[in-house]
Design a protein around this motif. Structure first.
Motif, PDB file in Angstrom:
ATOM      1  N   PRO A 251       0.815  -1.231   0.000  1.00 37.80           N
ATOM      2  CA  PRO A 251       0.000   0.000   0.000  1.00 37.80           C
ATOM      3  C   PRO A 251       0.844   1.275   0.000  1.00 37.80           C
ATOM      4  O   PRO A 251       0.435   2.292  -0.556  1.00 37.80           O
ATOM      5  CB  PRO A 251      -0.811  -0.110   1.288  1.00 37.80           C
ATOM      6  CG  PRO A 251      -0.824  -1.559   1.635  1.00 37.80           C
ATOM      7  CD  PRO A 251       0.450  -2.137   1.110  1.00 37.80           C
TER       8      PRO A 251
ATOM      9  N   ARG B 220      -0.007   4.105  -3.201  1.00 43.29           N
ATOM     10  CA  ARG B 220      -0.871   5.257  -2.927  1.00 43.29           C
ATOM     11  C   ARG B 220      -0.953   6.272  -4.071  1.00 43.29           C
ATOM     12  O   ARG B 220      -1.940   6.980  -4.191  1.00 43.29           O
ATOM     13  CB  ARG B 220      -0.472   5.929  -1.619  1.00 43.29           C
ATOM     14  CG  ARG B 220       0.874   6.634  -1.648  1.00 43.29           C
ATOM     15  CD  ARG B 220       1.223   7.124  -0.239  1.00 43.29           C
ATOM     16  NE  ARG B 220       2.547   7.676  -0.192  1.00 43.29           N
ATOM     17  CZ  ARG B 220       2.815   8.987  -0.242  1.00 43.29           C
ATOM     18  NH1 ARG B 220       1.841   9.856  -0.351  1.00 43.29           N
ATOM     19  NH2 ARG B 220       4.066   9.410  -0.209  1.00 43.29           N
ATOM     20  N   ARG B 221       0.070   6.360  -4.907  1.00 40.63           N
ATOM     21  CA  ARG B 221      -0.012   7.310  -6.021  1.00 40.63           C
ATOM     22  C   ARG B 221      -0.390   6.632  -7.336  1.00 40.63           C
ATOM     23  O   ARG B 221      -0.484   7.281  -8.369  1.00 40.63           O
ATOM     24  CB  ARG B 221       1.339   7.992  -6.230  1.00 40.63           C
ATOM     25  CG  ARG B 221       1.642   9.023  -5.193  1.00 40.63           C
ATOM     26  CD  ARG B 221       2.883   9.815  -5.584  1.00 40.63           C
ATOM     27  NE  ARG B 221       3.284  10.641  -4.458  1.00 40.63           N
ATOM     28  CZ  ARG B 221       4.540  10.766  -4.040  1.00 40.63           C
ATOM     29  NH1 ARG B 221       5.514  10.144  -4.674  1.00 40.63           N
ATOM     30  NH2 ARG B 221       4.821  11.531  -3.014  1.00 40.63           N
TER      31      ARG B 221
ATOM     32  N   LYS C 181      -1.506   0.072 -11.293  1.00 40.50           N
ATOM     33  CA  LYS C 181      -1.783  -1.069 -10.415  1.00 40.50           C
ATOM     34  C   LYS C 181      -1.970  -2.358 -11.223  1.00 40.50           C
ATOM     35  O   LYS C 181      -1.438  -3.411 -10.864  1.00 40.50           O
ATOM     36  CB  LYS C 181      -3.030  -0.797  -9.569  1.00 40.50           C
ATOM     37  CG  LYS C 181      -2.787   0.200  -8.461  1.00 40.50           C
ATOM     38  CD  LYS C 181      -4.053   0.420  -7.653  1.00 40.50           C
ATOM     39  CE  LYS C 181      -3.798   1.424  -6.540  1.00 40.50           C
ATOM     40  NZ  LYS C 181      -5.056   1.932  -5.979  1.00 40.50           N
TER      41      LYS C 181
ATOM     42  N   GLN D  93       2.483  11.616 -12.453  1.00 34.12           N
ATOM     43  CA  GLN D  93       2.064  10.236 -12.734  1.00 34.12           C
ATOM     44  C   GLN D  93       1.487  10.097 -14.142  1.00 34.12           C
ATOM     45  O   GLN D  93       1.168   8.996 -14.558  1.00 34.12           O
ATOM     46  CB  GLN D  93       1.008   9.785 -11.724  1.00 34.12           C
ATOM     47  CG  GLN D  93       1.486   9.732 -10.282  1.00 34.12           C
ATOM     48  CD  GLN D  93       2.474   8.614 -10.029  1.00 34.12           C
ATOM     49  OE1 GLN D  93       3.652   8.851  -9.797  1.00 34.12           O
ATOM     50  NE2 GLN D  93       2.014   7.376 -10.097  1.00 34.12           N
TER      51      GLN D  93
ATOM     52  N   THR E 132       5.420   6.168 -16.929  1.00 34.42           N
ATOM     53  CA  THR E 132       5.288   5.942 -15.489  1.00 34.42           C
ATOM     54  C   THR E 132       5.214   4.444 -15.176  1.00 34.42           C
ATOM     55  O   THR E 132       5.733   3.986 -14.168  1.00 34.42           O
ATOM     56  CB  THR E 132       4.033   6.640 -14.935  1.00 34.42           C
ATOM     57  OG1 THR E 132       4.030   7.986 -15.390  1.00 34.42           O
ATOM     58  CG2 THR E 132       4.026   6.644 -13.421  1.00 34.42           C
TER      59      THR E 132
END
Lengths: 334, 398, 84
Positions: free
Chosen positions: A47, A51-52, A58, A113, A118
């Motif tokens: 986690p 978070r970003r 993900k 991001q 990225t």
């Protein structure tokens, strides 16, 4: 130049991430596009790191991690990603903020991001991998550009390359794409598919024998391309056990019709966009599906659009086009 | 025996002007291209940028297109790629078999951000023409169409190292015998997205940027495009053409430190330079001039200086950042600075690092005036978000 | 002051997307950067935006943020001081 897929993982709008439930329990979409079925990320991504991360990251990190574990390679020789629209959610978020704040005080996270690289950058950061890191963004050939690079790297002497294709969809981007009328009558979708590409493999590794890409052609020109591809690979049409095409249903699309008609009547045709929907890197999933078909020696019933299958599967062809502009043919074998 | 990689042409558009001639004369006269934005309509009216003062309609006229919905990124790219193909003397027949590798960070954002604002404000937009150019691959397709290229197309987006990576890929493909002629480079137009993005990171200098100065306050954003024609020996001989220089080395590495910040010791930069030197088979003391990434941010210049000192030890060659001339042109920077590196070789001069006053303590001062010198090998650095670090080495073959 | 601190913790958790952190977990004196919550330079920029948007408090120079952002206590004190 041959390369081997020694591990693969996919997050798509259907069950593809959990190998035990691969294409089980078919999902229908209650929104205007196909939304990826995502795992509980807490179990797969720290986690603190997550978070970003937007969904595209993900999905990519989860499938990328799975591939690394499955292949037992912790440090690949390169990380190569293809993405059509990149981190479009964060792009949208930052643009919206520019507009609502009238270029005033803006929070920087969405901007940093939002860059296309990225995904590959995050993977490098997580793995502490200092090796070559490339991101390809070439419309319907984004994944194919990345795959071609991976193949060239094996030729240059690299052993293992972490390769992926990923795109995410948002309601607003879907709305824009629908109004642009560029979906080829297939609902838009999203997903991330990762692979370990290696110079050699074992008996469970699927061989990518050859990949050919070409730009805009007319449907009747496709046949010459198919013939050239088969000839180059010393293949007879009768040797092909199944086709994996960029379709979501039986279609009048002249490219796919011509392609199917070149092969034996009744050849099994799997439509991979039934799983993924349409997006720039959807073709990455065709390779994941091809690997599962060859490994499990089956054609998943929900993907079968026509024909029937009996006997074993050794050689399959993938064909996809995006909007008639980006075409790709690949030959997989086991 | 791997094929050598020759450069037979190049083209450039930057805040210094359209074409090699105007860029060279600005470099030689130390005339920077930083000004306040006039073409980009932004609330940051006083923020210095490296902007080409030619509106899209005029750019479209210069490339012979009547389509008003083509992005500025594509227009700049077409101008530069066409100049490169012209200098190399590529015939229509040759062009039809030539590959194109284009690098861009935000593609057609310059148009789509305006249409997106209209949508947010409830206005009607023509979706197709407004958003068709948003994705990065669009500008590649437009450049290929404009030059009638029918070969392989690739688009790379690795932030500010994008076009250095396109040149590297051209080299890899030619060495592997996959391609014999490649046009490689990149293009990025100024946009509200990137200007506000870098502003939100608080790394824009509100005055003219001062790369490698101890008092540096950040970067100036720029725009532009540049392309190189890269060929195998066979391709050159086949068409009776001659080469300008050789691409002898390239290296790509990831800093793996932070999404935006460079590691203090410049680990990625160090690796990229070392890989490039290794591929080139050239010892570090043979490098005569470095065109540094040198954005002018506190973080980049410190980290790059550490890496350069680590590679070159006490013998740091003449170096400079040319970003005070052009601004940081993001994905185009690697190709624009590759063109400057080629000009340095052809004219045997090192270009000045403008606006420099006070040196940092980690590295000797950069070249601050036009310096005639023997230049056999040039190293050009480009680093970007996501830890992407790339270095190219060009060699004089005259 | 206590209300401000609680409010601040909730705002920080939301702005920085600290999904696995509860307001109760953050000690008022705990360092926010480095070993504590593990925040970085981007978070510092986010905190500058947060202070200005939520509390009308400006930090012009990111370098000044270092002092202010040491802990919840130092941020709360800075907000109180700036409001007077």
């Amino acid at each position: 130049m041959k390369v081997y897929i020694t591990a693969t993982s996919a997050i798509t709008p259907q069950n593809t991430f959990d190998p035990e439930k691969y294409l089980d329990n078919w999902q229908s979409s209650d929104i205007p596009y196909l939304h990826a079925l995502e795992p509980e990320y807490k179990n797969v991504i720290d986690p603190k790191l997550a978070r970003r991360m937007s969904r595209i990251i993900k999905m990519s990190v989860a499938t990328g991690n799975r591939v690394l574990t499955e292949s037992g390679i912790s440090q690949p020789d390169a990380i190569i990603v293809g993405t059509g629209l990149g981190c479009i959610k964060d792009t949208e978020k930052f643009l919206k903020e520019i507009i609502t704040e009238k270029e005033g005080l803006l929070s920087p996270t969405a901007f940093i991001q939002s860059t296309h690289n990225t995904i590959a950058g995050q993977l490098a950061l997580m793995l502490q991998c200092p090796e070559d890191n490339f991101t390809y963004v070439n419309r319907g050939h984004s994944f194919e550009n990345a795959l071609s690079d991976a193949i060239l790297r094996v030729h240059e002497g690299a052993n293992h390359i972490l390769l992926g294709g990923a795109d995410e969809m948002t309601p607003e981007v879907n709305n824009i794409l629908v109004k642009m009328e560029c979906g080829n009558n297939i609902p838009f979708g999203e997903g991330a598919c990762f692979f370990m590409i290696s110079g050699s493999g074992d008996e469970t590794s699927v061989c990518v024998e050859d990949v050919a890409t070409f730009g805009h052609i007319a449907p009747d020109e496709l046949m010459k391309k198919v013939d050239n591809f088969l000839r180059k690979n010393d293949l007879d049409k009768s040797e092909i056990d199944a086709l994996i095409l960029g379709l979501d249903k039986k279609s009048q699309d002249a490219y796919y019709q011509n392609f199917i008609s070149a092969f034996a009547v009744g050849i099994p045709v799997a439509g991979f966009k039934k799983v993924t929907g349409e997006y720039f890197t959807s073709s990455a999933y065709a390779y994941n599906l091809g690997v599962e078909m060859l490994r499990q020696q089956c054609i998943f019933p929900d993907t079968l659009l026509s024909g029937s299958h009996s006997g074993s599967l050794h050689k399959v062809l993938i064909y996809n086009h995006y909007n008639g502009e980006n075409h790709a043919i690949s030959f997989l074998s086991l | 025996m791997q094929s050598k990689v020759y450069i037979s042409g190049y083209g450039i558009v930057s805040a210094l002007g359209v074409g090699v001639g105007s860029n060279l004369s600005a470099l030689k006269s130390s005339t920077g291209g930083i000004s306040v934005p006039a073409i980009l309509h932004t609330a940051h009216k006083d923020m210095p940028v490296g902007e080409l003062k030619i509106a899209n309609a005029e750019l479209a006229r210069q490339v012979g297109l009547t389509d008003k919905t083509i992005s500025r990124t594509a227009l700049l790219g077409i101008l530069a790629a066409r100049e490169a193909a012209g200098m190399a003397g590529l015939t229509p027949e040759k062009l039809s078999a030539t590959a194109l590798i284009n690098g861009t960070s935000v593609g057609g954002m310059d148009l789509s951000e305006l249409a997106y604002r209209d949508l947010q404000e409830g206005k009607d937009v023509d979706y197709k023409s407004s958003f068709q150019g948003h994705d990065c691959g669009y500008s590649t397709a437009k450049i290929a169409d404009a030059l009638d290229l029918k070969g392989t197309l690739q688009t790379i987006s690795t932030a500010c190292s994008s076009s250095a990576n396109t040149i590297m890929n051209a080299g890899r493909m030619i060495r592997a015998g996959m391609e014999d002629c490649v046009i490689a480079g990149g293009s990025d137009a100024l946009s509200l997205f990137t200007l506000n993005g870098f502003n939100s990171l608080k790394i824009l200098d509100h005055t003219h940027c001062r790369p490698f100065d101890v008092e540096r306050q950040g970067l100036n954003l720029g725009e532009g495009a540049a392309f190189l024609v890269l060929e195998s020996e066979q391709s050159l001989h086949g068409r009776g053409a001659s080469a300008i220089a050789e691409l002898v080395g390239y290296g790509n590495a990831n800093d793996a430190y932070h999404q935006t910040a460079s590691s203090p010791e410049g680990k990625g930069a160090l690796l990229a330079m070392k890989k490039a030197l290794k591929i080139a088979g050239v010892p570090s003391d043979k490098i005569d001039y470095i065109n540094a990434h040198g954005t002018g941010t506190a973080n980049n210049d410190l980290s790059e200086s550490h890496a350069i000192r680590e590679v070159f030890s006490t013998e740091v060659p003449a170096y400079s950042s040319t970003k005070a001339f052009t601004g940081h042109t993001l994905a185009a920077a690697g190709a624009i600075e590759a063109v400057f590196s080629l000009l340095a070789i052809q004219h045997q001069v090192a270009f000045p690092n403008l606006n420099f006053t006070n040196p940092m303590d980690v590295i000797k001062p950069p070249v601050t005036s036009l310096t005639p010198m023997k230049i056999q090998y040039v190293l050009s650095n480009s680093f970007g978000f996501g830890g992407n670090c790339s270095s190219l080495i060009f060699a004089d073959i005259s | 002051m206590e209300e401000l601190k609680e409010n601040l913790k909730a705002a920080i958790i939301e702005a920085l997307n600290l999904e696995d952190v509860n307001a109760a977990d953050i000690d008022d004196n705990e360092p926010l950067f480095g070993d504590g919550l593990g925040l970085d330079s981007i978070d510092a920029l986010e905190l500058i935006v947060l202070l200005e948007k939520n509390y009308g408090v400006k930090i012009e120079n990111p370098e000044d943020g270092r002092e202010v952002f040491q802990s919840i206590n130092t941020i709360a004190a800075y907000i109180e001081k700036s409001k007077k």
